[in-house]
Design an enzyme around this catalytic site. Structure first.
Site, PDB file in Angstrom:
ATOM      1  N   GLU A 198     -11.540 -24.058 -28.834  1.00  0.00           N
ATOM      2  CA  GLU A 198     -11.559 -25.329 -29.547  1.00  0.00           C
ATOM      3  C   GLU A 198     -10.754 -25.191 -30.820  1.00  0.00           C
ATOM      4  O   GLU A 198     -10.787 -24.135 -31.473  1.00  0.00           O
ATOM      5  CB  GLU A 198     -12.985 -25.735 -29.935  1.00  0.00           C
ATOM      6  CG  GLU A 198     -13.789 -26.346 -28.811  1.00  0.00           C
ATOM      7  CD  GLU A 198     -14.843 -25.375 -28.295  1.00  0.00           C
ATOM      8  OE1 GLU A 198     -15.021 -24.312 -28.934  1.00  0.00           O
ATOM      9  OE2 GLU A 198     -15.460 -25.668 -27.258  1.00  0.00           O
TER      10      GLU A 198
ATOM     11  N   TYR B  65      -0.759 -21.817 -29.909  1.00  0.00           N
ATOM     12  CA  TYR B  65      -1.427 -21.762 -28.599  1.00  0.00           C
ATOM     13  C   TYR B  65      -0.536 -22.358 -27.502  1.00  0.00           C
ATOM     14  O   TYR B  65      -0.501 -21.855 -26.376  1.00  0.00           O
ATOM     15  CB  TYR B  65      -2.758 -22.509 -28.648  1.00  0.00           C
ATOM     16  CG  TYR B  65      -3.823 -21.855 -29.498  1.00  0.00           C
ATOM     17  CD1 TYR B  65      -4.151 -20.508 -29.330  1.00  0.00           C
ATOM     18  CD2 TYR B  65      -4.523 -22.572 -30.456  1.00  0.00           C
ATOM     19  CE1 TYR B  65      -5.135 -19.912 -30.103  1.00  0.00           C
ATOM     20  CE2 TYR B  65      -5.510 -21.986 -31.233  1.00  0.00           C
ATOM     21  CZ  TYR B  65      -5.807 -20.652 -31.052  1.00  0.00           C
ATOM     22  OH  TYR B  65      -6.782 -20.067 -31.810  1.00  0.00           O
TER      23      TYR B  65
END
Ligand SMILES: CC(C)(COP(=O)(O)OP(=O)(O)OC[C@H]1O[C@@H](n2cnc3c(N)ncnc32)[C@H](O)[C@@H]1OP(=O)(O)O)[C@@H](O)C(=O)NCCC(=O)NCCS
Length: 162
Positions: A112, A124
């Protein structure tokens, strides 16, 4: 086992002796830092957790961790101290976690991240994570939403530079 990055840097597992440094880095890097008790219970006591840190000149400058359960892993945290950012250290630590997960038979990884955290989204994304859904009002400090990001190709090794 430690991985040597350069003459003065290594990546190694974190232990009880690193808790004080990680606690300070939590306070430096996050608006809702983990408490000392939470750090001890996850880094030291949780058998399903794996935490690694980059040590540079005998100082931890970055750390990252994940939980592993069967063929799933969840990245719990990553932080790079302010003066060491944008040098590829965050990428290196996440790549290391992906490699560890791969060797443990993990098929997919999740995490998250705050919707406002553009540097983390970019990092990411480059490592093959995609936004799977939004978790509304996930963060208790300011009610911010989280993106749930996933990576399904862990076993293929795609997105890894090493
Ligand atoms: C997010 C964080 C871990 C990134 O670590 P880092 O070591 O600086 O990241 P890298 O150097 O590996 O950067 C990889 C890519 O991410 C992106 N990126 C990283 N920081 C960025 C920034 N400030 N702005 C825009 N893009 C950024 C870039 O695409 C970068 O590649 P590039 O340098 O070739 O352009 C670091 O900023 C940090 O510790 N932030 C505070 C804690 C945090 O938010 N953790 C994430 C919780 S989910």
């Amino acid at each position: 086992m430690s991985r040597k990055i350069s003459d003065e840097s290594i990546i190694r597992p974190l232990g009880i002796g690193d808790i004080g440094t990680v606690e300070l880095m939590e306070q430096e890097c996050f608006s809702a830092p983990w408490s000392r008790d939470s750090l001890i219970s996850d880094i030291v006591l949780n058998p399903n957790a794996r935490y690694i840190g980059m040590e540079k000149g005998n100082r931890i400058v970055a750390y990252a961790g994940m939980w592993v359960a069967y063929d799933q892993a969840h990245i719990t945290n990553i932080a790079v101290t302010t003066g060491e950012r944008r040098k590829g250290i965050g990428t290196l630590l996440i790549e290391r976690l992906i490699q560890m997960a791969r060797s443990l038979g993990v098929a997919s990884m999740t995490l998250e991240v705050r919707v406002s955290n553009l540097p983390a989204h970019a990092m990411y994304g480059k490592l093959g994570f995609y936004i799977a859904s939004v978790r509304k009002k996930y963060y208790f400090d300011n009610g911010e939403d989280a993106y749930l990001m996933c990576k399904d190709d862990v076993q293929s090794g795609q997105g890894l530079s090493t």
